[in-house]
Design a protein around this motif. Structure first.
Motif, PDB file in Angstrom:
ATOM      1  N   ASN A 187       0.712  -1.184   0.017  1.00 30.73           N
ATOM      2  CA  ASN A 187       0.154  -0.100  -0.059  1.00 30.73           C
ATOM      3  C   ASN A 187       0.855   1.328  -0.208  1.00 30.73           C
ATOM      4  OD1 ASN A 187      -2.614  -1.186   0.415  1.00 30.73           O
ATOM      5  ND2 ASN A 187      -1.534  -2.136   2.355  1.00 30.73           N
ATOM      6  N   ILE A 188       0.655   2.177  -0.787  1.00 30.37           N
ATOM      7  CA  ILE A 188       1.314   3.454  -0.832  1.00 30.37           C
ATOM      8  C   ILE A 188       0.172   4.538   0.024  1.00 30.37           C
ATOM      9  CG2 ILE A 188       2.117   5.300  -2.299  1.00 30.37           C
ATOM     10  CD1 ILE A 188       3.376   2.454  -2.518  1.00 30.37           C
ATOM     11  N   TYR A 189       0.667   5.096   0.960  1.00 27.29           N
ATOM     12  CA  TYR A 189      -0.231   5.846   1.703  1.00 27.29           C
ATOM     13  C   TYR A 189       0.153   7.400   1.793  1.00 27.29           C
ATOM     14  CZ  TYR A 189       3.118   5.065   5.456  1.00 27.29           C
ATOM     15  OH  TYR A 189       4.216   5.040   6.262  1.00 27.29           O
ATOM     16  N   ALA A 190      -0.797   8.136   2.384  1.00 24.47           N
ATOM     17  CA  ALA A 190       0.051   9.645   2.651  1.00 24.47           C
ATOM     18  C   ALA A 190      -0.742   9.721   4.194  1.00 24.47           C
ATOM     19  CB  ALA A 190      -0.888  10.535   1.635  1.00 24.47           C
ATOM     20  N   ILE A 191      -0.095  10.691   4.676  1.00 23.80           N
ATOM     21  CA  ILE A 191      -0.545  11.271   6.260  1.00 23.80           C
ATOM     22  C   ILE A 191      -1.034  12.656   5.431  1.00 23.80           C
ATOM     23  CG2 ILE A 191       0.091  12.052   8.327  1.00 23.80           C
ATOM     24  CD1 ILE A 191       2.072   9.573   8.816  1.00 23.80           C
TER      25      ILE A 191
ATOM     26  N   TYR B 118       3.106  13.503   4.475  1.00 25.42           N
ATOM     27  CA  TYR B 118       4.098  12.590   4.316  1.00 25.42           C
ATOM     28  C   TYR B 118       3.813  11.192   3.477  1.00 25.42           C
ATOM     29  CZ  TYR B 118       6.690   8.737   6.482  1.00 25.42           C
ATOM     30  OH  TYR B 118       7.514   7.510   6.551  1.00 25.42           O
ATOM     31  N   VAL B 119       4.551  10.592   2.757  1.00 26.17           N
ATOM     32  CA  VAL B 119       4.225   9.446   1.889  1.00 26.17           C
ATOM     33  C   VAL B 119       4.903   8.372   2.269  1.00 26.17           C
ATOM     34  CG1 VAL B 119       4.320   8.732  -0.520  1.00 26.17           C
ATOM     35  CG2 VAL B 119       3.619  11.032  -0.195  1.00 26.17           C
ATOM     36  N   GLY B 120       4.297   7.178   2.346  1.00 25.10           N
ATOM     37  CA  GLY B 120       5.030   6.055   2.801  1.00 25.10           C
ATOM     38  C   GLY B 120       4.740   4.587   1.731  1.00 25.10           C
ATOM     39  N   GLN B 121       5.280   3.718   2.335  1.00 25.94           N
ATOM     40  CA  GLN B 121       4.611   2.415   1.712  1.00 25.94           C
ATOM     41  C   GLN B 121       4.571   1.496   2.764  1.00 25.94           C
ATOM     42  OE1 GLN B 121       6.877  -0.380   0.996  1.00 25.94           O
ATOM     43  NE2 GLN B 121       8.612   0.654   1.505  1.00 25.94           N
TER      44      GLN B 121
ATOM     45  N   GLN C   8       8.845   7.087  -3.669  1.00 28.04           N
ATOM     46  CA  GLN C   8       9.572   8.211  -4.147  1.00 28.04           C
ATOM     47  C   GLN C   8       8.981   9.141  -5.153  1.00 28.04           C
ATOM     48  OE1 GLN C   8      12.678   9.098  -2.754  1.00 28.04           O
ATOM     49  NE2 GLN C   8      12.084  10.998  -3.701  1.00 28.04           N
ATOM     50  N   ALA C   9       8.388   8.853  -6.099  1.00 28.66           N
ATOM     51  CA  ALA C   9       7.819   9.627  -7.073  1.00 28.66           C
ATOM     52  C   ALA C   9       6.470  10.677  -6.337  1.00 28.66           C
ATOM     53  CB  ALA C   9       6.978   8.753  -7.975  1.00 28.66           C
ATOM     54  N   LEU C  10       5.915   9.998  -5.315  1.00 25.90           N
ATOM     55  CA  LEU C  10       5.041  10.565  -4.586  1.00 25.90           C
ATOM     56  C   LEU C  10       5.516  11.774  -3.645  1.00 25.90           C
ATOM     57  CD1 LEU C  10       2.060   7.867  -4.616  1.00 25.90           C
ATOM     58  CD2 LEU C  10       1.879  10.296  -5.693  1.00 25.90           C
ATOM     59  N   ILE C  11       6.700  11.263  -2.948  1.00 26.91           N
ATOM     60  CA  ILE C  11       7.489  12.206  -2.141  1.00 26.91           C
ATOM     61  C   ILE C  11       7.669  13.393  -3.147  1.00 26.91           C
ATOM     62  CG2 ILE C  11       9.641  12.585  -0.882  1.00 26.91           C
ATOM     63  CD1 ILE C  11       9.351   9.622  -0.084  1.00 26.91           C
TER      64      ILE C  11
END
Length: 135
Positions: free
Chosen positions: A10-14, A23-26, A66-69
């Protein structure tokens, strides 16, 4: 690369209460990751953790992260003051890159898998403007 038993990642955002991706994470386990962010203070009252998409492999996950960061410009957000809130010192924004796009020390196949994920993410961002910011 790893497919997490076929479950993907899952690719997620805070998100701030103001609809900003901070914040973007996986992760391969959203519930556990959410609790980790709550325990560390990164996820504060009034903020939410929302899944943007799910990808099949770890290479894709690192590339999307990384692309979404990059897309949301979350690296070092605390220093940039984008959230305009007292959200916990040092807990807003990504503190480091998802992966070094110019790495020469990572095995070539692994680096290439991350880069392929990054390229897929760029296409996904263009094709899914309504999902890029889940806030």
């Amino acid at each position: 690369l790893d497919t997490n038993g076929g479950s993907g990642f899952n690719i997620y955002a805070i998100c701030s209460g103001k609809g900003v991706v901070g914040y973007v994470g996986q992760t391969n386990d959203v519930e556990t990751r959410t609790q980790g962010h709550l325990d560390s203070g990164r996820l504060q009252p009034g903020q939410t953790l929302k899944t943007m998409t799910t990808v099949p492999t770890y290479g894709d996950a690192r590339g999307y992260e990384q692309a979404l960061i990059d897309h949301h410009d979350t690296l070092g957000q605390a220093k940039k003051g984008k959230w305009n809130c007292n959200c916990g010192p040092g807990n807003i924004g990504n503190k480091k890159v998802g992966y070094d796009r110019n790495s020469t020390s990572r095995p070539e196949a692994r680096q290439n898998a991350f880069e392929e994920g990054y390229k897929k993410a760029q296409d996904w961002i263009k094709a899914n403007p309504g999902k890029v910011n889940p806030c």
